[in-house]
Design a protein around this motif. Structure first.
Motif, PDB file in Angstrom:
ATOM      1  N   TYR A  86       5.020   9.034   6.498  1.00 38.02           N
ATOM      2  CA  TYR A  86       4.461  10.360   6.780  1.00 38.02           C
ATOM      3  C   TYR A  86       3.120  10.246   7.488  1.00 38.02           C
ATOM      4  CZ  TYR A  86       1.938  14.658   5.422  1.00 38.02           C
ATOM      5  OH  TYR A  86       1.162  15.792   5.408  1.00 38.02           O
ATOM      6  N   GLY A  87       2.265   9.330   7.014  1.00 39.91           N
ATOM      7  CA  GLY A  87       0.954   9.157   7.627  1.00 39.91           C
ATOM      8  C   GLY A  87       1.025   8.587   9.027  1.00 39.91           C
ATOM      9  N   CYS A  88       2.014   7.732   9.296  1.00 38.54           N
ATOM     10  CA  CYS A  88       2.168   7.163  10.646  1.00 38.54           C
ATOM     11  C   CYS A  88       2.498   8.236  11.671  1.00 38.54           C
ATOM     12  CB  CYS A  88       3.248   6.086  10.639  1.00 38.54           C
ATOM     13  SG  CYS A  88       2.785   4.576   9.763  1.00 38.54           S
ATOM     14  N   VAL A  91      -1.288  11.226  11.234  1.00 35.20           N
ATOM     15  CA  VAL A  91      -2.637  10.834  11.658  1.00 35.20           C
ATOM     16  C   VAL A  91      -2.760  10.698  13.173  1.00 35.20           C
ATOM     17  CG1 VAL A  91      -4.425   9.072  11.466  1.00 35.20           C
ATOM     18  CG2 VAL A  91      -3.164   9.775   9.429  1.00 35.20           C
ATOM     19  N   SER A 171       5.289  16.734   8.435  1.00 34.55           N
ATOM     20  CA  SER A 171       4.191  16.344   9.317  1.00 34.55           C
ATOM     21  C   SER A 171       3.731  17.514  10.166  1.00 34.55           C
ATOM     22  CB  SER A 171       4.627  15.183  10.218  1.00 34.55           C
ATOM     23  OG  SER A 171       5.015  14.064   9.453  1.00 34.55           O
ATOM     24  N   SER A 231      -8.595  11.918   7.475  1.00 30.47           N
ATOM     25  CA  SER A 231      -7.138  12.042   7.603  1.00 30.47           C
ATOM     26  C   SER A 231      -6.424  11.049   6.702  1.00 30.47           C
ATOM     27  CB  SER A 231      -6.730  11.833   9.065  1.00 30.47           C
ATOM     28  OG  SER A 231      -7.325  12.792   9.909  1.00 30.47           O
ATOM     29  N   ILE A 232      -6.970   9.844   6.569  1.00 27.98           N
ATOM     30  CA  ILE A 232      -6.367   8.853   5.681  1.00 27.98           C
ATOM     31  C   ILE A 232      -6.388   9.349   4.238  1.00 27.98           C
ATOM     32  CG2 ILE A 232      -6.681   6.567   4.674  1.00 27.98           C
ATOM     33  CD1 ILE A 232      -7.541   5.543   7.351  1.00 27.98           C
ATOM     34  N   THR A 235      -3.885  12.133   3.754  1.00 26.33           N
ATOM     35  CA  THR A 235      -2.507  11.635   3.782  1.00 26.33           C
ATOM     36  C   THR A 235      -2.134  10.995   2.455  1.00 26.33           C
ATOM     37  OG1 THR A 235      -2.619  11.264   6.170  1.00 26.33           O
ATOM     38  CG2 THR A 235      -0.918  10.085   4.950  1.00 26.33           C
ATOM     39  N   SER A 257       6.091  11.923  -3.351  1.00 28.86           N
ATOM     40  CA  SER A 257       4.798  11.304  -3.048  1.00 28.86           C
ATOM     41  C   SER A 257       4.190  10.781  -4.347  1.00 28.86           C
ATOM     42  CB  SER A 257       3.848  12.308  -2.389  1.00 28.86           C
ATOM     43  OG  SER A 257       3.420  13.287  -3.324  1.00 28.86           O
ATOM     44  N   THR A 286      -7.027   4.393  -2.362  1.00 29.11           N
ATOM     45  CA  THR A 286      -7.747   5.214  -1.379  1.00 29.11           C
ATOM     46  C   THR A 286      -9.131   4.646  -1.105  1.00 29.11           C
ATOM     47  OG1 THR A 286      -6.569   7.166  -2.209  1.00 29.11           O
ATOM     48  CG2 THR A 286      -8.532   7.543  -0.858  1.00 29.11           C
TER      49      THR A 286
END
Length: 307
Positions: A86-88, A91, A171, A231-232, A235, A257, A286
């Motif tokens: 999802y983050g790929c 972001v 996303s 953003s990291i 996410t 998640s 994190t």
């Protein structure tokens, strides 16, 4: 006859008095809950017999047992992999659009710039749950106007809430809501660049594209690092979007998640100690990722300054 000047009463303690409200709030709503969560993560409930009657359940020291169970839990690991995928998507797309919009708004002779800034930023003001509900109904084939138009045109109607397209659907919600905030941060940095820098580049024959690539983007590198950092964190903490869409599709599980897994263990199965250990692991992950990224960015800035 001279008299010694008396210092006003309470001057030495004034700074501490001003800091006291913030200290109390920080301790009550931040430090103490974190400490309590860490304390819970090292304990577990021991059940005697059938667990009935007074004293049948007691809280005992568990050591790192909860952490070991969490790190070997396939549901938590699968959720982390889903968030990674999802983050790929989120972001790079979100920051790329934010940078593009900021550069476009900073260009010369932009029409309706205030209205455009507001239009891009406005989705950020919409609460995350409301945005997820809005897009969720737009994704449903039975009520979506997009599906109606595609049906009238004789085109296929993709199911965005099932399988691989689900990542794109989730996303899209995050990109739609977060691009405006990141754009404002980058655009503010662009406006702080002295106009003489651009004028000198124009005198040297630089085109608007060259100015954007070779001057504007390097000048706002610190803002890009900041937005990437935020953003990291967002996410890794994704929760609202999949939780809100879960009633609309069977593709979103209760452990889609890591934070959803924590919520299920704490309030679904009632294992608050295991949930606390999982929450601490997510917080540490994190922290490590954020600290590692900031350290790498600072090292890169130092190398560029030295070179």
């Amino acid at each position: 006859m001279t008299t010694a000047r008396r210092k006003p009463y309470g001057v030495k303690g004034a700074p501490y008095a001003f800091l006291l409200p913030a200290t109390v709030l920080f301790s009550s709503f931040f430090a103490l809950p974190i400490g309590y969560a860490v304390w819970l993560s090292f304990h577990k409930v021991h059940v005697f017999g059938l667990g009935l009657g007074k004293g049948a359940r007691s809280e005992v020291w568990a050591g790192v047992e909860n952490y070991t169970d969490a790190l070997t839990d396939s549901e938590l690991l699968d959720g982390a992999l889903r968030v990674l995928g999802y983050g790929c998507i989120v972001v790079p797309v979100m920051l790329g659009l934010a940078l593009l919009f900021a550069l476009m708004l900073d260009a010369e002779k932009v029409r309706l710039a205030p209205f455009t800034r507001l239009a891009i930023f406005l989705p950020y003001a919409v609460p995350g749950v409301v945005a997820a509900l809005l897009w969720g109904f737009l994704y449903l084939p039975d009520v979506s106007p997009f599906s109606f138009v595609l049906e009238k045109l004789g085109l296929p109607q993709p199911d965005l809430l099932d399988g691989g397209p689900l990542y794109l659907a989730l996303s899209n919600i995050a990109v739609w809501g977060g691009t405006g905030f990141n754009m404002i941060v980058i655009y503010t940095s662009l406006r702080a660049v002295p106009a003489e820098v651009y004028e000198a580049a124009k005198l040297d024959g630089a085109t608007p594209l060259q100015i954007a690539l070779r001057i504007k983007i390097p000048m706002v590198a610190s803002s890009l690092v900041l937005t990437f950092f935020f953003s990291i964190i967002a996410t890794l903490q994704v929760f609202n979007e999949p939780t809100t869409l879960k009633p609309l599709t069977n593709s979103v599980s209760t452990t889609w998640s890591p934070l959803m897994k924590v919520y299920r263990d704490a309030f679904g199965t009632g294992d608050i100690h295991q949930a606390a250990a999982e929450a601490v692991i997510i917080a540490l992950a994190t922290l490590v990722l954020s600290f590692g990224f900031l350290r790498a960015a600072n090292r890169r800035d130092k190398q560029e300054a030295a070179g």
